[in-house]
Structure formats: structure tokens, C-alpha cells
Design a protein around this motif. Structure first.
Motif, PDB file in Angstrom:
ATOM      1  N   UNK A 146       0.840  -1.211   0.000  1.00  0.00           N
ATOM      2  CA  UNK A 146       0.000   0.000   0.000  1.00  0.00           C
ATOM      3  C   UNK A 146       0.873   1.259   0.000  1.00  0.00           C
ATOM      4  N   UNK A 147       2.026   1.204   0.658  1.00  0.00           N
ATOM      5  CA  UNK A 147       2.931   2.371   0.595  1.00  0.00           C
ATOM      6  C   UNK A 147       3.350   2.600  -0.865  1.00  0.00           C
ATOM      7  N   UNK A 148       3.712   1.513  -1.556  1.00  0.00           N
ATOM      8  CA  UNK A 148       4.089   1.655  -2.967  1.00  0.00           C
ATOM      9  C   UNK A 148       2.942   2.250  -3.780  1.00  0.00           C
ATOM     10  N   UNK A 149       1.770   1.654  -3.630  1.00  0.00           N
ATOM     11  CA  UNK A 149       0.630   2.093  -4.449  1.00  0.00           C
ATOM     12  C   UNK A 149       0.181   3.520  -4.096  1.00  0.00           C
ATOM     13  N   UNK A 150      -0.126   3.754  -2.808  1.00  0.00           N
ATOM     14  CA  UNK A 150      -0.714   5.054  -2.451  1.00  0.00           C
ATOM     15  C   UNK A 150       0.347   6.122  -2.150  1.00  0.00           C
ATOM     16  N   UNK A 151       1.339   5.781  -1.325  1.00  0.00           N
ATOM     17  CA  UNK A 151       2.301   6.811  -0.904  1.00  0.00           C
ATOM     18  C   UNK A 151       3.201   7.205  -2.079  1.00  0.00           C
ATOM     19  N   UNK A 152       3.735   6.206  -2.784  1.00  0.00           N
ATOM     20  CA  UNK A 152       4.559   6.556  -3.945  1.00  0.00           C
ATOM     21  C   UNK A 152       3.692   7.130  -5.061  1.00  0.00           C
ATOM     22  N   UNK A 153       2.445   6.655  -5.143  1.00  0.00           N
ATOM     23  CA  UNK A 153       1.524   7.229  -6.145  1.00  0.00           C
ATOM     24  C   UNK A 153       1.297   8.707  -5.864  1.00  0.00           C
ATOM     25  N   UNK A 154       1.077   9.050  -4.599  1.00  0.00           N
ATOM     26  CA  UNK A 154       0.884  10.465  -4.235  1.00  0.00           C
ATOM     27  C   UNK A 154       2.179  11.242  -4.477  1.00  0.00           C
ATOM     28  N   UNK A 155       3.299  10.596  -4.156  1.00  0.00           N
ATOM     29  CA  UNK A 155       4.592  11.272  -4.341  1.00  0.00           C
ATOM     30  C   UNK A 155       4.798  11.615  -5.818  1.00  0.00           C
ATOM     31  N   UNK A 156       4.469  10.680  -6.718  1.00  0.00           N
ATOM     32  CA  UNK A 156       4.668  10.953  -8.153  1.00  0.00           C
ATOM     33  C   UNK A 156       3.779  12.125  -8.586  1.00  0.00           C
ATOM     34  N   UNK A 157       2.521  12.090  -8.130  1.00  0.00           N
ATOM     35  CA  UNK A 157       1.583  13.157  -8.521  1.00  0.00           C
ATOM     36  C   UNK A 157       2.139  14.523  -8.099  1.00  0.00           C
ATOM     37  N   UNK A 158       2.722  14.563  -6.903  1.00  0.00           N
ATOM     38  CA  UNK A 158       3.263  15.817  -6.370  1.00  0.00           C
ATOM     39  C   UNK A 158       4.583  16.191  -7.049  1.00  0.00           C
ATOM     40  N   UNK A 159       5.361  15.172  -7.443  1.00  0.00           N
ATOM     41  CA  UNK A 159       6.741  15.449  -7.834  1.00  0.00           C
ATOM     42  C   UNK A 159       6.946  15.647  -9.336  1.00  0.00           C
ATOM     43  N   UNK A 160       6.031  15.113 -10.155  1.00  0.00           N
ATOM     44  CA  UNK A 160       6.205  15.317 -11.601  1.00  0.00           C
ATOM     45  C   UNK A 160       6.220  16.821 -11.928  1.00  0.00           C
ATOM     46  N   UNK A 161       5.298  17.620 -11.351  1.00  0.00           N
ATOM     47  CA  UNK A 161       5.372  19.061 -11.658  1.00  0.00           C
ATOM     48  C   UNK A 161       6.674  19.708 -11.171  1.00  0.00           C
ATOM     49  N   UNK A 162       7.331  19.109 -10.162  1.00  0.00           N
ATOM     50  CA  UNK A 162       8.586  19.712  -9.673  1.00  0.00           C
ATOM     51  C   UNK A 162       9.715  19.505 -10.692  1.00  0.00           C
ATOM     52  N   UNK A 163       9.536  18.591 -11.639  1.00  0.00           N
ATOM     53  CA  UNK A 163      10.543  18.457 -12.721  1.00  0.00           C
ATOM     54  C   UNK A 163      10.594  19.753 -13.534  1.00  0.00           C
ATOM     55  N   UNK A 164       9.547  20.590 -13.417  1.00  0.00           N
ATOM     56  CA  UNK A 164       9.541  21.882 -14.122  1.00  0.00           C
ATOM     57  C   UNK A 164       9.730  23.041 -13.142  1.00  0.00           C
ATOM     58  N   UNK A 165      10.247  22.727 -11.958  1.00  0.00           N
ATOM     59  CA  UNK A 165      10.495  23.770 -10.960  1.00  0.00           C
ATOM     60  C   UNK A 165      11.495  24.788 -11.522  1.00  0.00           C
ATOM     61  N   UNK A 166      11.347  26.043 -11.135  1.00  0.00           N
ATOM     62  CA  UNK A 166      12.228  27.074 -11.710  1.00  0.00           C
ATOM     63  C   UNK A 166      13.689  26.909 -11.270  1.00  0.00           C
ATOM     64  N   UNK A 167      13.952  26.204 -10.178  1.00  0.00           N
ATOM     65  CA  UNK A 167      15.344  26.042  -9.745  1.00  0.00           C
ATOM     66  C   UNK A 167      15.924  24.772 -10.383  1.00  0.00           C
TER      67      UNK A 167
END
Ligand code: BYC
Length: 342
Positions: A146-167
Motif C-alpha cells: 500500500x505504501x508503494x501504491x498510495x504513498x509513492x503514487x501520491x509522491x509521483x503526482x506531487x513530484x512530476x510538476x517539480x521536474x519543471x520547478x524554476x530552480x
């Protein structure tokens, strides 16, 4: 164009005495910085940046790094108890990946001028936060899935936009991290699917129980609601955050509901239903009091997690001392060799 030079409202800005007098040169640098942010350009470590931008990034990147290394603990508990050799090898690789993510992120944070020791000291003394999610216990093997499915799933949702972070150093680190997170999410879902499809009734019940315990903490990972998120407005203007906490949470819920159906588990929210008019799922109220309690240090495992990290730091002192002694000797040998060559 907005003028970040005028912004003294942000949290970081409030902590710092507002600067009223600025040199012409500094103002010109600020204008140039604002223009680059507006144009969607990346900021590199050597570029001029406002102090509050530096502070906000140091806070977010270091807390992200802390989350990665604290995040190794709940799953690390299960390496010795994984049910098969294959699952053990996968889990080992995943936990090692999280350690690697911590390293990339500490390195990115260090480009902003803080040392690794300072960043870790803030974690160990409780000054810096890490993700609330890692303060919950992993009671059964299903929790690892469940950590893989939900926690990492939430992490990806949050982190993909950070690939376009201004820094740029943060954005670059996130590209690799997101690729690895996607493997993490898949392995978790696969472990759960195996239990749901080929397992016993007891194993299926174990999966459902884990989903019941991790669902609400997972949707809290995205942070407080937008209207109670003190850092969001400025971080969005600076292009550090690209999508708001609530919008990311909604995207995660919309993506996860059909995955739960395929898996054959229910999500523990009686108000969760598709809203045709909004084109999204509605959900029930989130217990923000619980979130703030956990963020404030009073979750089920906060004390244990922090104590484990502090112990690891203390136990590793001899490695750091040995590495420094080796570097010192090497530098002395190099200096002596140069002296002989001159
Ligand atoms: N837990 O104004 P807000 C992973 C804090 S790693 C604890 O919205 P911001 C994984 C927030 O820091 C997952 N604290 O803040 C690893 C702020 O306090 P400070 C970690 C939280 O920064 C291993 C205050 O609440 N991911 O997935 O604009 C294995 C007000 O919030 C939390 C990242 O770090 C929380 N959940 O937005 C498996 C991603 N939420 O700092 C998986 C990068 C909020 O002012 N970070 N707070 O004292 C971000 O995207 C943003 O920092 C956040 C918060 C969305 C988390």
C-alpha cells in the motif's frame, strides 16, 4: 509583471527584516530575476536570486530530502520479513533508491549554500519537517504494497510538476527521482494485485485493512488546503510549485479510484463519489486536526523515527571521521608531490 522585490508577505519574508533600502544594482538583479521567472527560464545555483527564494527552496528541498531518508524506515522494517526472494530483492532496491533520492536532494539543497551538516542538524533537532506520512506504522506486509501504491503514487503526482520547478538543480534531481518513483508505485500495486487475486481471504482482508489505514494519511501528504497553505502563493509565483495542494490531491484521488476498483478494494470514505458536473470525485472531510498533530510531532511513530535517524547519524560518526582523515592525508600527499615537482 509582478515584483517579487515588493513581497514581504511570505512566511520566509516575514522572518527576515523587510529590506527597504536596496542598491540600484540589487534592484536591477531583482528585475532581471523576475523577468526570467516570468519567461519560464531556469535559475541555476550561480545565478543571483532573492534571499527569500533561496530560503524557500532550501526549506522545501531539504524537507523533501529528509522525507526520503525517514521514508526508508517504515519499509526497511520489512526487508527481513519479505515473503519471497523476489519481493525481498525488489524491496531492497526500492529502499536503496529512497536513500539515493535523499542524496540527490541534499546535494541540490547544498547548492543553495547550506551544508549537509546544517541541514541534518535541523532534522535531528526537530526544526525541519519531513512528510507526515512516515509517522504511521507498517503493521503487515500489505502495508508495504500500500505504501508503494498510495504513498509513492501520491509522491509521483506531487513530484512530476517539480521536474519543471524554476530552480534547475532541483528540477534535474526530480527527473530521475520520478522515474524511480514510478517503478516503486508499480511494484506496490503488483504486490497487492498478487495478494488480491491469488491470495487467501485472510490476505485479502489484510490488504483492505492496510488501505483503510493509509488512505487518509496519503491524501494529507499534499499538504493543507490551499486557503490554509501559507507558502503556496509565493511558491507558485516563483514557479517552485506548479500545481496547488488541493488540485494535486484531486488529481490523485481521481487517478486512484479506478485503480482501487481493479484491485477489488474499497476506499474508506463513504462520501467518495463521482461528480459529473465537476468532472471529479467528491470526497469526505479530511481530518486536518490529525494532520497538524502528526506534523507537530505527535503522530504514532514521530519519536521513534527521529530517534532512529539520530542514532544512525551518531553511529556513522566514525565513517565521516575516517573519510575526512583520508581526504586530509590525500591532500597532504598531493601537496607534497606538487612541491617535489616544482
Ligand atoms: N508533511 O504552505 P504549505 C516520498 C508543512 S517523499 C509534513 O502548503 P509548501 C517518499 C509545510 O512544510 C514525500 N509537513 O507548504 C519517500 C509547511 O511548513 P513549513 C515528500 C507538511 O512547502 C520515501 C506547512 O505544512 N515530498 O514521497 O508550500 C518513500 C504549510 O504547508 C506536509 C516532498 O517533500 C506534510 N505532508 O507545500 C516513499 C515534495 N504538507 O515548511 C515515498 C516536495 C505541508 O513552512 N515538497 N507541510 O514549516 C512539496 O511539494 C511541498 O513542500 C508540500 C508542502 C506540498 C509538501
Amino acid at each position: 509583471m509582478y515584483t517579487q522585490a515588493m513581497d514581504t508577505m511570505g512566511k520566509e519574508g516575514a522572518a527576515e527584516a523587510p529590506k527597504t533600502l536596496r542598491s540600484a544594482e540589487e534592484l536591477a538583479l531583482q528585475v532581471r530575476f523576475d523577468e526570467r521567472i516570468d519567461a519560464g527560464a531556469f535559475i541555476e545555483a550561480k545565478d543571483w536570486m532573492p534571499e527569500n527564494y533561496r530560503k524557500t527552496l532550501t526549506r522545501q528541498i531539504s524537507q523533501h530530502a529528509h522525507s526520503e531518508i525517514v521514508g526508508m524506515l517504515p519499509e526497511g522494517n520489512w526487508i527481513s520479513r519479505a515473503p519471497t526472494l523476489k519481493r525481498k530483492a525488489i524491496l531492497l532496491a526500492k529502499v536503496q533508491d529512497e536513500g539515493g533520492h535523499g542524496l540527490y536532494l541534499y546535494a541540490a539543497a547544498e547548492t543553495l549554500g547550506s551544508s549537509r551538516d546544517q541541514l541534518l542538524d535541523a532534522l535531528h533537532t526537530g526544526k525541519a519537517k519531513y512528510s507526515s506520512i512516515f509517522n504511521y506504522p507498517t503493521l503487515t506486509w500489505a502495508d508495504v504494497g500500500v505504501i508503494g501504491w498510495l504513498v509513492d503514487g501520491a509522491a509521483i503526482m506531487n513530484q512530476v510538476p517539480i521536474c519543471r520547478c524554476s530552480y534547475a538543480p532541483y528540477a534535474r534531481a526530480m527527473v530521475r527521482i520520478c522515474r524511480e518513483e514510478s517503478f516503486h508505485q508499480r511494484q506496490g500495486y503488483d504486490a497487492l494485485l498478487t495478494m488480491m487475486r491469488d491470495g487467501t481471504d485472510a490476505q485479502r482482508a489484510m490488504v483492505q485493512d492496510a488501505v483503510n489505514r493509509w488512505w487518509w494519511p496519503s491524501i494529507m501528504m499534499f499538504g493543507p488546503p490551499d486557503d490554509q497553505s501559507p507558502n503556496s502563493a509565493q511558491s507558485m509565483r516563483w514557479g517552485i510549485k506548479r500545481i496547488s495542494n488541493d488540485d494535486l490531491r484531486q488529481k490523485f484521488i481521481d487517478a486512484t479510484v479506478p485503480q482501487a476498483e481493479v484491485l477489488g478494494v474499497s476506499l474508506p470514505d463513504p462520501d467518495l463519489k463521482w461528480n459529473e458536473a465537476r468532472g471529479h470525485h467528491d470526497h469526505g472531510p479530511i481530518d486536518w486536526a490529525e494532520f497538524w498533530r502528526v506534523v507537530g510531532g505527535d503522530g504514532p511513530c514521530n519519536r521513534d523515527r527521529l530517534a532512529t535517524r539520530v542514532r544512525a547519524w551518531e553511529d556513522g560518526a566514525w565513517v565521516r571521521e575516517a573519510a575526512l582523515a583520508h581526504a586530509r592525508k590525500q591532500a597532504e600527499r598531493d601537496a607534497a608531490a606538487q612541491g617535489r615537482a616544482a
